[in-house]
Design an enzyme around this catalytic site. Sequence first.
Site, PDB file in Angstrom:
ATOM      1  N   LYS A  10       0.849  -1.213   0.000  1.00  0.00           N
ATOM      2  CA  LYS A  10       0.000   0.000   0.000  1.00  0.00           C
ATOM      3  C   LYS A  10       0.867   1.237   0.000  1.00  0.00           C
ATOM      4  CE  LYS A  10       0.900   1.404   4.406  1.00  0.00           C
ATOM      5  NZ  LYS A  10       1.722   2.481   4.790  1.00  0.00           N
ATOM      6  N   ASP A 135      -2.201  -1.572  10.311  1.00  0.00           N
ATOM      7  CA  ASP A 135      -2.393  -1.567   8.854  1.00  0.00           C
ATOM      8  C   ASP A 135      -3.069  -2.833   8.326  1.00  0.00           C
ATOM      9  OD1 ASP A 135      -1.388   0.921   8.256  1.00  0.00           O
ATOM     10  OD2 ASP A 135       0.602   0.217   7.681  1.00  0.00           O
TER      11      ASP A 135
HETATM   12  C1  LIG Z   1       2.613   4.402   9.456  1.00  0.00           C
HETATM   13  C2  LIG Z   1       1.530   3.457   8.971  1.00  0.00           C
HETATM   14  O1  LIG Z   1       2.108   2.374   8.278  1.00  0.00           O
HETATM   15  C3  LIG Z   1       0.650   4.213   7.981  1.00  0.00           C
HETATM   16  O2  LIG Z   1      -0.116   3.337   7.179  1.00  0.00           O
HETATM   17  C4  LIG Z   1       0.704   2.920  10.122  1.00  0.00           C
HETATM   18  O3  LIG Z   1       0.168   4.000  10.883  1.00  0.00           O
HETATM   19  C5  LIG Z   1       1.501   1.985  11.007  1.00  0.00           C
HETATM   20  O4  LIG Z   1       0.907   0.736  10.977  1.00  0.00           O
HETATM   21  P1  LIG Z   1       1.614  -0.589  11.579  1.00  0.00           P
HETATM   22  O5  LIG Z   1       2.991  -0.734  11.037  1.00  0.00           O
HETATM   23  O6  LIG Z   1       0.638  -1.709  11.391  1.00  0.00           O
HETATM   24  O7  LIG Z   1       1.767  -0.165  13.080  1.00  0.00           O
HETATM   25  P2  LIG Z   1       1.559  -0.969  14.448  1.00  0.00           P
HETATM   26  O8  LIG Z   1       2.383  -2.209  14.402  1.00  0.00           O
HETATM   27  O9  LIG Z   1       0.123  -1.068  14.782  1.00  0.00           O
HETATM   28  O10 LIG Z   1       2.227   0.074  15.447  1.00  0.00           O
HETATM   29  C6  LIG Z   1       3.615   0.282  15.524  1.00  0.00           C
HETATM   30  C7  LIG Z   1       3.852   1.459  16.443  1.00  0.00           C
HETATM   31  O11 LIG Z   1       3.551   2.692  15.763  1.00  0.00           O
HETATM   32  C8  LIG Z   1       2.900   3.610  16.623  1.00  0.00           C
HETATM   33  N1  LIG Z   1       1.556   3.943  16.096  1.00  0.00           N
HETATM   34  C9  LIG Z   1       0.983   3.151  15.131  1.00  0.00           C
HETATM   35  C10 LIG Z   1      -0.277   3.474  14.627  1.00  0.00           C
HETATM   36  C11 LIG Z   1      -0.935   4.624  15.144  1.00  0.00           C
HETATM   37  N2  LIG Z   1      -2.140   4.970  14.704  1.00  0.00           N
HETATM   38  N3  LIG Z   1      -0.329   5.384  16.093  1.00  0.00           N
HETATM   39  C12 LIG Z   1       0.906   5.082  16.563  1.00  0.00           C
HETATM   40  O12 LIG Z   1       1.432   5.787  17.416  1.00  0.00           O
HETATM   41  C13 LIG Z   1       2.831   2.954  17.993  1.00  0.00           C
HETATM   42  O13 LIG Z   1       3.946   3.372  18.717  1.00  0.00           O
HETATM   43  C14 LIG Z   1       2.959   1.470  17.676  1.00  0.00           C
HETATM   44  O14 LIG Z   1       3.544   0.756  18.732  1.00  0.00           O
HETATM   45  N1  LIG Z   2       5.931 -11.084   6.783  1.00  0.00           N
HETATM   46  C1  LIG Z   2       6.784 -10.091   7.057  1.00  0.00           C
HETATM   47  N2  LIG Z   2       7.351  -9.388   6.060  1.00  0.00           N
HETATM   48  C2  LIG Z   2       8.216  -8.383   6.348  1.00  0.00           C
HETATM   49  N3  LIG Z   2       8.567  -8.006   7.577  1.00  0.00           N
HETATM   50  C3  LIG Z   2       8.026  -8.661   8.605  1.00  0.00           C
HETATM   51  C4  LIG Z   2       7.110  -9.713   8.389  1.00  0.00           C
HETATM   52  N4  LIG Z   2       6.707 -10.154   9.593  1.00  0.00           N
HETATM   53  C5  LIG Z   2       7.344  -9.419  10.505  1.00  0.00           C
HETATM   54  N5  LIG Z   2       8.167  -8.525   9.945  1.00  0.00           N
HETATM   55  C6  LIG Z   2       8.997  -7.540  10.678  1.00  0.00           C
HETATM   56  O1  LIG Z   2       8.272  -6.305  10.647  1.00  0.00           O
HETATM   57  C7  LIG Z   2       9.152  -5.193  10.478  1.00  0.00           C
HETATM   58  C8  LIG Z   2       8.474  -4.149   9.586  1.00  0.00           C
HETATM   59  O2  LIG Z   2       8.400  -4.677   8.277  1.00  0.00           O
HETATM   60  P1  LIG Z   2       7.293  -4.241   7.198  1.00  0.00           P
HETATM   61  O3  LIG Z   2       7.871  -4.582   5.868  1.00  0.00           O
HETATM   62  O4  LIG Z   2       5.972  -4.806   7.531  1.00  0.00           O
HETATM   63  O5  LIG Z   2       7.321  -2.674   7.456  1.00  0.00           O
HETATM   64  P2  LIG Z   2       6.507  -1.490   6.840  1.00  0.00           P
HETATM   65  O6  LIG Z   2       6.364  -1.662   5.360  1.00  0.00           O
HETATM   66  O7  LIG Z   2       7.209  -0.239   7.278  1.00  0.00           O
HETATM   67  O8  LIG Z   2       5.090  -1.590   7.530  1.00  0.00           O
HETATM   68  P3  LIG Z   2       3.991  -0.435   7.743  1.00  0.00           P
HETATM   69  O9  LIG Z   2       3.921   0.363   6.467  1.00  0.00           O
HETATM   70  O10 LIG Z   2       2.756  -1.235   8.034  1.00  0.00           O
HETATM   71  O11 LIG Z   2       4.473   0.369   8.935  1.00  0.00           O
HETATM   72  C9  LIG Z   2      10.447  -5.755   9.894  1.00  0.00           C
HETATM   73  O12 LIG Z   2      11.517  -5.235  10.604  1.00  0.00           O
HETATM   74  C10 LIG Z   2      10.351  -7.250  10.021  1.00  0.00           C
HETATM   75  O13 LIG Z   2      11.356  -7.777  10.847  1.00  0.00           O
END
Ligand SMILES: C[C@](O)(CO)[C@H](O)COP(=O)(O)OP(=O)(O)OC[C@H]1O[C@@H](n2ccc(N)nc2=O)[C@H](O)[C@@H]1O
Ligand SMILES: Nc1ncnc2c1ncn2[C@@H]1O[C@H](COP(=O)(O)OP(=O)(O)OP(=O)(O)O)[C@@H](O)[C@H]1O
Length: 287
Positions: A10, A135
Amino acid sequence: MKCSVKAPAKINLSLDALRKREDGFHEVEMIMTTVDLADRIDLTETESGITVDVSAGFVPSDQRNLAYQAADLLRKRYGIKKGVHIYITKHIPVAAGLAGGSSDAAATLKGLNQLWKLGLSLDELAVLGAEIGSDVSFCVYGGTALATGRGEIIQAIPAPPPCWVILAKPPIGVSTADIYKRLKVNEVEHAKTTQMIESIKQQDFRGICDNLHNVLEDVTLGLYPEVKHIKEQMIRFGADGVLMSGSGPTVFGLVEHESRLHRVYNGLRGFCHDVYAVRLIRSTDAC
Ligand SMILES: C[C@](O)(CO)[C@H](O)COP(=O)(O)OP(=O)(O)OC[C@H]1O[C@@H](n2ccc(N)nc2=O)[C@H](O)[C@@H]1O
Ligand SMILES: Nc1ncnc2c1ncn2[C@@H]1O[C@H](COP(=O)(O)OP(=O)(O)OP(=O)(O)O)[C@@H](O)[C@H]1O
């Protein structure tokens, strides 16, 4: 029994944080849309337990993997005795702001719903997904949506007009928790979410480009000058609209005309290894 599911990445066309909540999360308003860069999830039923293999060595293949967590959640919640082997073919860059892990979890929920004949609706899967990450609910539906709450309340909106999306990721990983922690939510310039939704509804490509806004961008750009540099180059090579996705570090550029696409893509390839030219997609493929 086997099943294969696509797990698309996304991008955030806009990302606003309204306030920090008691539970530590931020109340957000985000417009998200899926692009045709996807991981592939192959699920094979086994006698018991959950095992994970990943094509990319640096992604955990134990309980830390979000696809593992999705399978574990379904097994426990619905008392499933059977097990599953999950093979993840990674194409989405990791820790990139493209929801790779979240999309793998969502695809696993959808695939196992079929494999284990659970009969759950997308709405039910999205509620379960929220237990794994903010997400995941959006990734269950895919398409284009307004996400509110901490990101788990999803309202579908029409797809933006077709266009190209150039993704460029510098070779750094960004912690979402760290970026949110550094955000000064009372000082940010807020996104124009309503105008973005209106531009999308009107299929107004120029309006979409003008309203791209992400409150996390300044935080990440301030910490990582290489992300700022990529954004500047993307603008210089002529992308119509440029923004960082999620908490970064991936920067995306929207490009309306194919003739311009090659200039932007080739220009960025000159100094950034991870560059992709993809398109927006309207919905995800279930197995
Ligand atoms: C940055 C985005 O990827 C935008 O789509 C999302 O807001 C993050 O989504 P995500 O990776 O699924 O995040 P989560 O694993 O739920 O949260 C990771 C950390 O980001 C912060 N977090 C996340 C979502 C939110 N609405 N507020 C926050 O402050 C929190 O500290 C949380 O512990
Ligand atoms: N299936 C997976 N694919 C990739 N990373 C994973 C997975 N499961 C757990 N992780 C862990 O999650 C962390 C974040 O990876 P991911 O690729 O999901 O980040 P992101 O794209 O920044 O996510 P978001 O946009 O939701 O914040 C990585 O450091 C990785 O170790």
